[in-house]
Design a protein around this motif. Structure first.
Motif, PDB file in Angstrom:
ATOM      1  N   VAL A  17       0.862  -1.188   0.000  1.00  0.00           N
ATOM      2  CA  VAL A  17       0.000   0.000   0.000  1.00  0.00           C
ATOM      3  C   VAL A  17       0.894   1.232   0.000  1.00  0.00           C
ATOM      4  O   VAL A  17       1.964   1.240   0.615  1.00  0.00           O
ATOM      5  N   ALA A  28      -5.022   5.961   0.814  1.00  0.00           N
ATOM      6  CA  ALA A  28      -4.212   4.751   0.819  1.00  0.00           C
ATOM      7  C   ALA A  28      -4.604   3.899  -0.381  1.00  0.00           C
ATOM      8  O   ALA A  28      -5.783   3.544  -0.536  1.00  0.00           O
ATOM      9  N   PHE A  29      -3.621   3.568  -1.211  1.00  0.00           N
ATOM     10  CA  PHE A  29      -3.886   2.860  -2.459  1.00  0.00           C
ATOM     11  C   PHE A  29      -2.952   1.660  -2.590  1.00  0.00           C
ATOM     12  O   PHE A  29      -1.850   1.653  -2.037  1.00  0.00           O
ATOM     13  N   ASN A  30      -3.392   0.656  -3.342  1.00  0.00           N
ATOM     14  CA  ASN A  30      -2.581  -0.553  -3.498  1.00  0.00           C
ATOM     15  C   ASN A  30      -1.307  -0.270  -4.279  1.00  0.00           C
ATOM     16  O   ASN A  30      -1.266   0.584  -5.166  1.00  0.00           O
ATOM     17  N   ARG A  63      -8.564   1.556  -3.450  1.00  0.00           N
ATOM     18  CA  ARG A  63      -8.436   2.453  -2.301  1.00  0.00           C
ATOM     19  C   ARG A  63      -8.818   1.697  -1.023  1.00  0.00           C
ATOM     20  O   ARG A  63      -9.786   0.925  -1.010  1.00  0.00           O
ATOM     21  N   TYR A  64      -8.051   1.947   0.038  1.00  0.00           N
ATOM     22  CA  TYR A  64      -8.322   1.352   1.344  1.00  0.00           C
ATOM     23  C   TYR A  64      -8.446   2.450   2.390  1.00  0.00           C
ATOM     24  O   TYR A  64      -7.965   3.581   2.191  1.00  0.00           O
ATOM     25  N   GLU A  66      -7.311   4.500   5.418  1.00  0.00           N
ATOM     26  CA  GLU A  66      -5.951   4.789   5.854  1.00  0.00           C
ATOM     27  C   GLU A  66      -5.595   4.024   7.135  1.00  0.00           C
ATOM     28  O   GLU A  66      -4.424   3.686   7.358  1.00  0.00           O
ATOM     29  N   ALA A  69      -3.743   0.831   6.486  1.00  0.00           N
ATOM     30  CA  ALA A  69      -2.403   0.935   5.909  1.00  0.00           C
ATOM     31  C   ALA A  69      -1.399   0.990   7.057  1.00  0.00           C
ATOM     32  O   ALA A  69      -1.281   2.001   7.753  1.00  0.00           O
ATOM     33  N   ARG A  80       3.623   1.246   3.134  1.00  0.00           N
ATOM     34  CA  ARG A  80       2.761   0.605   4.119  1.00  0.00           C
ATOM     35  C   ARG A  80       2.430  -0.841   3.724  1.00  0.00           C
ATOM     36  O   ARG A  80       2.439  -1.201   2.541  1.00  0.00           O
ATOM     37  N   LEU A  82      -0.672  -3.892   4.273  1.00  0.00           N
ATOM     38  CA  LEU A  82      -2.130  -3.872   4.346  1.00  0.00           C
ATOM     39  C   LEU A  82      -2.599  -4.811   5.457  1.00  0.00           C
ATOM     40  O   LEU A  82      -2.187  -5.970   5.507  1.00  0.00           O
ATOM     41  N   GLU A  88     -11.440  -3.357   0.370  1.00  0.00           N
ATOM     42  CA  GLU A  88     -11.216  -2.200  -0.506  1.00  0.00           C
ATOM     43  C   GLU A  88     -12.462  -1.343  -0.504  1.00  0.00           C
ATOM     44  O   GLU A  88     -13.588  -1.849  -0.475  1.00  0.00           O
TER      45      GLU A  88
END
Length: 200
Positions: A17, A28-30, A63-64, A66, A69, A80, A82, A88
């Protein structure tokens, strides 16, 4: 000596992440591979007909929260992991278009064949964030005993960029090792490549 050269450009974020935040805007993104164009050039053919390009695609961006992360010890704050089982919140795949991901037959001094990678990939879930940018040209030529190559161009300081010719790494940029952060996505492209002519 082979006459076909497969040129693989892999662009990816090394963490599971990535946390991106600027003036309260981000998320927070993959991580992982974002694009992986892989054309093949037949050095026994002339011109653009020598190049074969498999379908070009962008990976899906997720997107997750935060809070999911997790900080990784010894890594920069944006890097980060996950949390296990984290859901997601949304996902979207950037639709490939020539202006955001392209492979072109090109020209470069002293090369018989050259391939240009054009990358301008924004985050489809974060429209105001700067995109991943690269313009890299790979020149090729045959000698009596070997294949020679040159790599020239520019790319952002983030994320990672790896170029392979027939599976051999000929250029690699690691954003963590070089102390870069997602802020390096902002223009202009700040890393230049010029390997000079080398033997494959």
């Amino acid at each position: 000596m082979p006459t076909n050269v497969t040129i693989e450009l892999s662009i990816g974020i090394p963490s599971a992440v990535v946390l991106y935040s600027l003036l309260g805007y981000g998320g927070a993104f993959n991580g992982g591979t974002k694009c992986n164009p892989k054309p093949t050039v037949d050095l026994d053919k002339a011109g653009s007909v020598s190049m074969t390009v498999p379908a070009l695609t962008w990976s899906t961006t997720k997107r997750y929260d935060e809070a999911d992360a997790i900080v990784v010890a010894g890594k920069p704050d944006w890097y980060r992991s996950l949390r296990s089982g984290a859901p997601e919140r949304e996902s979207q795949q950037l639709v490939r278009a020539p202006e955001n991901l392209d492979v072109q037959f090109s020209q470069i001094a002293d090369a018989t064949h050259a391939v240009k990678f054009v990358v301008n990939g924004p985050n489809p879930l974060l429209s105001l964030a700067p995109g991943i940018n690269a313009e890299i040209v790979v020149g090729l030529r045959k000698t009596a005993t070997a294949i020679e190559y040159i790599v020239k161009g520019d790319h952002d300081g983030f994320p990672n960029y790896t170029l392979l010719l027939n599976g051999k790494t000929v250029y690699a940029w690691n954003c963590v090792d070089n102390g870069e952060t997602p802020l390096a996505l902002r223009p202009p492209m700040d890393q230049s490549v010029d390997t000079g002519w080398k033997q494959l």
